[in-house]
Design a protein around this motif. Structure first.
Motif, PDB file in Angstrom:
ATOM      1  N   THR A 131       8.462 -11.526  -5.882  1.00  0.00           N
ATOM      2  CA  THR A 131       7.363 -10.856  -5.171  1.00  0.00           C
ATOM      3  C   THR A 131       6.426 -10.161  -6.148  1.00  0.00           C
ATOM      4  O   THR A 131       5.195 -10.275  -6.041  1.00  0.00           O
ATOM      5  CB  THR A 131       7.929  -9.835  -4.155  1.00  0.00           C
ATOM      6  N   VAL A 132       6.986  -9.461  -7.116  1.00  0.00           N
ATOM      7  CA  VAL A 132       6.178  -8.774  -8.136  1.00  0.00           C
ATOM      8  C   VAL A 132       5.397  -9.804  -8.960  1.00  0.00           C
ATOM      9  O   VAL A 132       4.210  -9.614  -9.247  1.00  0.00           O
ATOM     10  CB  VAL A 132       7.071  -7.887  -9.031  1.00  0.00           C
ATOM     11  N   LEU A 133       6.050 -10.887  -9.335  1.00  0.00           N
ATOM     12  CA  LEU A 133       5.395 -11.936 -10.109  1.00  0.00           C
ATOM     13  C   LEU A 133       4.235 -12.555  -9.339  1.00  0.00           C
ATOM     14  O   LEU A 133       3.147 -12.744  -9.892  1.00  0.00           O
ATOM     15  CB  LEU A 133       6.417 -13.009 -10.491  1.00  0.00           C
ATOM     16  N   GLU A 134       4.449 -12.846  -8.066  1.00  0.00           N
ATOM     17  CA  GLU A 134       3.372 -13.400  -7.242  1.00  0.00           C
ATOM     18  C   GLU A 134       2.186 -12.438  -7.175  1.00  0.00           C
ATOM     19  O   GLU A 134       1.029 -12.853  -7.240  1.00  0.00           O
ATOM     20  CB  GLU A 134       3.883 -13.720  -5.841  1.00  0.00           C
ATOM     21  N   GLN A 135       2.473 -11.151  -7.052  1.00  0.00           N
ATOM     22  CA  GLN A 135       1.396 -10.165  -7.017  1.00  0.00           C
ATOM     23  C   GLN A 135       0.662 -10.126  -8.354  1.00  0.00           C
ATOM     24  O   GLN A 135      -0.566 -10.110  -8.397  1.00  0.00           O
ATOM     25  CB  GLN A 135       1.930  -8.777  -6.690  1.00  0.00           C
ATOM     26  N   ALA A 136       1.415 -10.118  -9.459  1.00  0.00           N
ATOM     27  CA  ALA A 136       0.798 -10.046 -10.782  1.00  0.00           C
ATOM     28  C   ALA A 136      -0.101 -11.252 -11.048  1.00  0.00           C
ATOM     29  O   ALA A 136      -1.245 -11.104 -11.485  1.00  0.00           O
ATOM     30  CB  ALA A 136       1.879  -9.948 -11.854  1.00  0.00           C
ATOM     31  N   VAL A 137       0.403 -12.436 -10.765  1.00  0.00           N
ATOM     32  CA  VAL A 137      -0.378 -13.660 -10.991  1.00  0.00           C
ATOM     33  C   VAL A 137      -1.577 -13.701 -10.053  1.00  0.00           C
ATOM     34  O   VAL A 137      -2.691 -14.010 -10.464  1.00  0.00           O
ATOM     35  CB  VAL A 137       0.509 -14.918 -10.825  1.00  0.00           C
ATOM     36  N   GLY A 138      -1.356 -13.358  -8.795  1.00  0.00           N
ATOM     37  CA  GLY A 138      -2.455 -13.350  -7.823  1.00  0.00           C
ATOM     38  C   GLY A 138      -3.536 -12.356  -8.182  1.00  0.00           C
ATOM     39  O   GLY A 138      -4.730 -12.671  -8.117  1.00  0.00           O
TER      40      GLY A 138
END
Length: 148
Positions: A131-138
């Motif tokens: 979830t954190v990774l998706e937010q960071a990339v997004g």
């Protein structure tokens, strides 16, 4: 068919170069391999490094969309790696997710001061990391980050 894409229907296969690239930096081979496998199955391209100097070289040659970085590395402290990424114009806008088992009350502040945008304590919940990774990339793809 390439086994890395076996879990996705052929209609969803995209060119590897268009996949979000994650640089995974951890000296624990088990963590690197299992996390890389999981992220690749979620549609990420994963570059992996066991050492801080290796991670900096890889990031400078091919800036990733995000970095997942352990603090305790055998050659260079992960916070120094994070600072070096933030100081380099090629990588200063790359979000860094710091993972650590360091038991220090001040660790989150130190990570933020080094330029890390996110911090997760080891052992971490894989769903939270994703979830954190998706937010960071997004966030990076939509807004970018100001360097400097």
């Amino acid at each position: 068919m390439d086994p890395k894409y076996a879990v996705r229907p052929e209609s969803e296969i995209v060119a590897e170069s268009s996949l979000p690239t994650i640089l995974l930096v951890d000296d624990d081979e088990t963590i690197r391999e299992s996390l890389a496998w999981r992220l690749e199955n979620l549609g990420y391209r994963v570059l992996a490094a066991a050492l801080g100097r290796e991670a900096l070289r890889v990031a400078r040659e091919e800036p990733p969309d995000a970095v997942i970085l352990d603090i305790c590395l055998p050659d260079v402290d992960g916070l120094r790696v994070c600072r070096a990424l933030m100081e380099d114009p090629r990588t200063c806008d790359v979000p860094v997710i710091i993972l650590s088992a360091v038991d220090d009350r001040d660790i989150v502040r130190r990570c933020r001061a080094a330029g890390g945008q996110f911090f997760l304590a080891k052992p971490f919940d894989l769903n939270v990391l994703v979830t954190v990774l998706e937010q960071a990339v997004g966030d990076r793809r939509w807004w970018g980050r100001e360097c400097g």
